[in-house]
Design an enzyme around this catalytic site. Structure first.
Site, PDB file in Angstrom:
ATOM      1  N   ALA A   1      35.776  38.282  36.335  1.00 42.98           N
ATOM      2  CA  ALA A   1      35.028  38.356  37.589  1.00 42.98           C
ATOM      3  C   ALA A   1      35.938  38.158  38.790  1.00 42.98           C
ATOM      4  O   ALA A   1      35.884  38.916  39.774  1.00 42.98           O
ATOM      5  CB  ALA A   1      33.905  37.317  37.593  1.00 42.98           C
ATOM      6  N   TYR A   2      36.791  37.158  38.720  1.00 40.92           N
ATOM      7  CA  TYR A   2      37.682  36.849  39.847  1.00 40.92           C
ATOM      8  C   TYR A   2      38.733  37.946  40.036  1.00 40.92           C
ATOM      9  O   TYR A   2      38.925  38.443  41.156  1.00 40.92           O
ATOM     10  CB  TYR A   2      38.368  35.500  39.601  1.00 40.92           C
ATOM     11  CG  TYR A   2      39.224  35.037  40.759  1.00 40.92           C
ATOM     12  CD1 TYR A   2      38.634  34.524  41.914  1.00 40.92           C
ATOM     13  CD2 TYR A   2      40.610  35.102  40.694  1.00 40.92           C
ATOM     14  CE1 TYR A   2      39.416  34.096  42.981  1.00 40.92           C
ATOM     15  CE2 TYR A   2      41.396  34.676  41.759  1.00 40.92           C
ATOM     16  CZ  TYR A   2      40.792  34.171  42.891  1.00 40.92           C
ATOM     17  OH  TYR A   2      41.566  33.752  43.947  1.00 40.92           O
ATOM     18  N   VAL A   3      39.389  38.344  38.958  1.00 44.05           N
ATOM     19  CA  VAL A   3      40.450  39.346  39.063  1.00 44.05           C
ATOM     20  C   VAL A   3      39.894  40.685  39.551  1.00 44.05           C
ATOM     21  O   VAL A   3      40.504  41.361  40.388  1.00 44.05           O
ATOM     22  CB  VAL A   3      41.175  39.512  37.714  1.00 44.05           C
ATOM     23  CG1 VAL A   3      42.154  40.681  37.762  1.00 44.05           C
ATOM     24  CG2 VAL A   3      41.928  38.226  37.356  1.00 44.05           C
TER      25      VAL A   3
END
Length: 235
Positions: free
Chosen positions: A153-155
């Site tokens: 999700a973050y990447v």
């Protein structure tokens, strides 16, 4: 001499606070971007105690477009000399699950905040920044997938942010517009975002803040660049 005014989102703590502090120590007037008044005021007091010129704070909730629009109007009214936007604020999502077990809601939330919100704020402030021949600096991570650290999700949200930077930089350059955008990857840093993780190769907030301020102040044009302060390497 023209006043140098910088808005740093998420400046009430972590890397954002470190950048605000070190820019302030080098002559920048600081506007704190934060979600909560109490945290913003606490950060402002700490910065002022170190002799930094703090102009005020803006209530910015990157997951809320109306909040971003209000903050942009307020910025133009209160800080017409704004010439630097540091897009630092963001959310981590759950960094402890693999891609298969990442919830769709979490993917959407990270993209809404880290990409859509950051783009909306940048877009809203572009006229002001361009009028002041300003700069936009995104605090991000590489789009390339690291075998050592890759929370989906973050990447994914940061990869979209990186694409935004690249497209905008190309358009600014092609249009010969007096505005610049580039990205900074701080490298492994001990912050709340990663649960204050401290492993070999990690750096502290003040070190990253100082290095980022040095980069911003180096007098060099960095249009479209992705600059790694401390690349992620295998220890």
């Amino acid at each position: 001499m023209k006043e140098k005014i910088a808005l740093i989102t998420g400046a009430n703590k972590g890397i954002g606070f470190g950048i605000a502090k070190n820019l302030g120590l080098t002559g920048w007037s600081i506007v704190v971007g934060a979600r909560h008044q109490e945290r913003a005021e606490k950060a402002m007091e700490e910065l002022k105690m170190q002799g930094i010129d703090v102009l005020g704070w803006l209530n910015i909730e990157l997951g809320n477009i109306a909040s971003i629009e209000r903050a942009s109007v307020e910025a133009a009214e209160k800080y017409p000399g704004l010439s630097l936007l540091v897009n630092n604020a963001g959310i981590p999502g759950n960094m402890n699950v693999d891609a298969q077990h990442t919830a769709l809601a979490e993917i959407k939330e990270c993209i809404d905040v880290n990409f859509v919100g950051t783009f909306a704020l940048t877009k809203s402030l572009l006229p002001l920044l361009e009028a002041n021949h300003g700069r936009i600096v995104n605090i991000t991570v590489p789009s390339e997938i690291s075998p050592y650290w890759h929370p989906l999700a973050y990447v994914a949200s940061k990869a979209a942010q990186n694409a935004m930077m690249g497209v905008m930089a190309m358009e600014f350059q092609q249009g010969e517009r007096p505005i610049e955008i580039f990205s900074v990857h701080p490298g492994p840093t001990t912050t709340d975002l990663n649960g204050n993780m401290c492993l070999p190769g990690f750096h502290d907030i003040d070190t990253v803040g100082r290095k980022t301020a040095e980069l911003i102040n180096d007098g060099t044009r960095h249009q479209g660049e992705f600059i790694e302060l401390y690349p992620i390497v295998k220890e």
